[in-house]
Design a protein around this motif. Structure first.
Motif, short mmCIF file in Angstrom:
data_model
loop_
_atom_site.label_atom_id
_atom_site.label_comp_id
_atom_site.label_asym_id
_atom_site.label_seq_id
_atom_site.Cartn_x
_atom_site.Cartn_y
_atom_site.Cartn_z
N GLY A 24 0.82 -1.22 0.00
CA GLY A 24 0.00 0.00 0.00
C GLY A 24 0.85 1.25 0.00
O GLY A 24 0.54 2.22 -0.70
N GLN A 25 1.94 1.25 0.79
CA GLN A 25 2.82 2.42 0.83
C GLN A 25 3.48 2.65 -0.52
O GLN A 25 3.61 3.78 -0.98
N SER A 26 3.91 1.56 -1.16
CA SER A 26 4.57 1.68 -2.46
C SER A 26 3.62 2.26 -3.50
O SER A 26 3.99 3.14 -4.28
N LEU A 27 2.37 1.76 -3.49
CA LEU A 27 1.37 2.29 -4.43
C LEU A 27 1.11 3.76 -4.15
O LEU A 27 1.01 4.57 -5.08
N ALA A 56 -2.77 -4.64 0.62
CA ALA A 56 -2.11 -3.35 0.85
C ALA A 56 -1.18 -3.40 2.06
O ALA A 56 -0.17 -2.69 2.10
N ASP A 57 -1.51 -4.24 3.04
CA ASP A 57 -0.67 -4.27 4.25
C ASP A 57 0.42 -5.33 4.18
O ASP A 57 1.12 -5.57 5.16
N LEU A 58 0.58 -5.95 3.03
CA LEU A 58 1.64 -6.96 2.88
C LEU A 58 3.00 -6.28 2.71
O LEU A 58 3.14 -5.42 1.83
N PRO A 59 3.99 -6.61 3.53
CA PRO A 59 5.32 -6.05 3.30
C PRO A 59 5.85 -6.51 1.94
O PRO A 59 5.75 -7.70 1.60
N VAL A 60 6.40 -5.56 1.19
CA VAL A 60 6.89 -5.90 -0.16
C VAL A 60 7.88 -7.08 -0.13
O VAL A 60 7.79 -7.96 -0.99
N PRO A 61 8.81 -7.15 0.86
CA PRO A 61 9.74 -8.28 0.85
C PRO A 61 9.03 -9.63 0.97
O PRO A 61 9.56 -10.64 0.51
N ASP A 62 7.84 -9.63 1.58
CA ASP A 62 7.13 -10.89 1.77
C ASP A 62 6.38 -11.34 0.52
O ASP A 62 5.87 -12.45 0.47
N MET A 63 6.33 -10.48 -0.50
CA MET A 63 5.79 -10.94 -1.78
C MET A 63 6.60 -12.12 -2.30
O MET A 63 6.07 -12.99 -2.99
N ALA A 64 7.86 -12.16 -1.91
CA ALA A 64 8.73 -13.25 -2.37
C ALA A 64 8.22 -14.61 -1.92
O ALA A 64 8.47 -15.62 -2.59
N LEU A 65 7.50 -14.64 -0.80
CA LEU A 65 7.01 -15.92 -0.29
C LEU A 65 5.98 -16.55 -1.22
O LEU A 65 5.76 -17.75 -1.18
N SER A 66 5.32 -15.72 -2.01
CA SER A 66 4.28 -16.22 -2.90
C SER A 66 4.77 -16.38 -4.33
O SER A 66 4.00 -16.78 -5.19
N LEU A 67 6.01 -16.03 -4.56
CA LEU A 67 6.53 -16.06 -5.92
C LEU A 67 7.47 -17.22 -6.14
O LEU A 67 8.08 -17.74 -5.20
N ARG A 68 7.61 -17.59 -7.40
CA ARG A 68 8.51 -18.66 -7.78
C ARG A 68 9.14 -18.23 -9.09
O ARG A 68 8.47 -17.64 -9.93
#
Ligand SMILES: [Zn+2]
Length: 98
Positions: A24-27, A56-68
């Motif tokens: 959310g902050q990045s957007l 929106a409240d997901l920390p951007v670094p934690d997006m990595a947990l859902s990515l491959r």
């Protein structure tokens, strides 16, 4: 006493966790994408990931947990600022005079 460190967080010189920026902050700051880089040996694949659609409240670094990694399938993914967007924003700020 030291708490175990989270590899997806940044720490200051005293070892205190620096709060990560959220989607959310990045957007709100005008970013539309972030870069995801594969950390697997001999891969290094990078991809732009749209911020839209993530909580929106997901920390951007934690997006990595859902990515491959789409190239090698590794889950060792690291999130980074999209430098192209960063430069574009800096350029806009310089030319618009705002
Ligand atoms: Zn990869």
């Amino acid at each position: 006493m030291r708490l175990p460190r989270n590899p997806r967080r940044a720490y200051d010189a005293d070892g205190n966790e620096i709060p990560p920026v959220t989607v959310g902050q990045s957007l709100a700051e005008g970013y539309r994408t972030v870069m995801a880089y594969c950390e697997a040996h001999n891969c290094g694949h990078g991809a732009e990931v749209p911020l839209k659609g993530w909580p929106a409240d997901l920390p951007v670094p934690d997006m990595a947990l859902s990515l491959r990694c789409s190239q090698c399938g590794s889950r060792r993914v690291k999130m980074m600022v999209n430098v192209k967007e960063l430069y574009a924003r800096a350029h806009d700020a310089g030319s618009s005079g705002r």
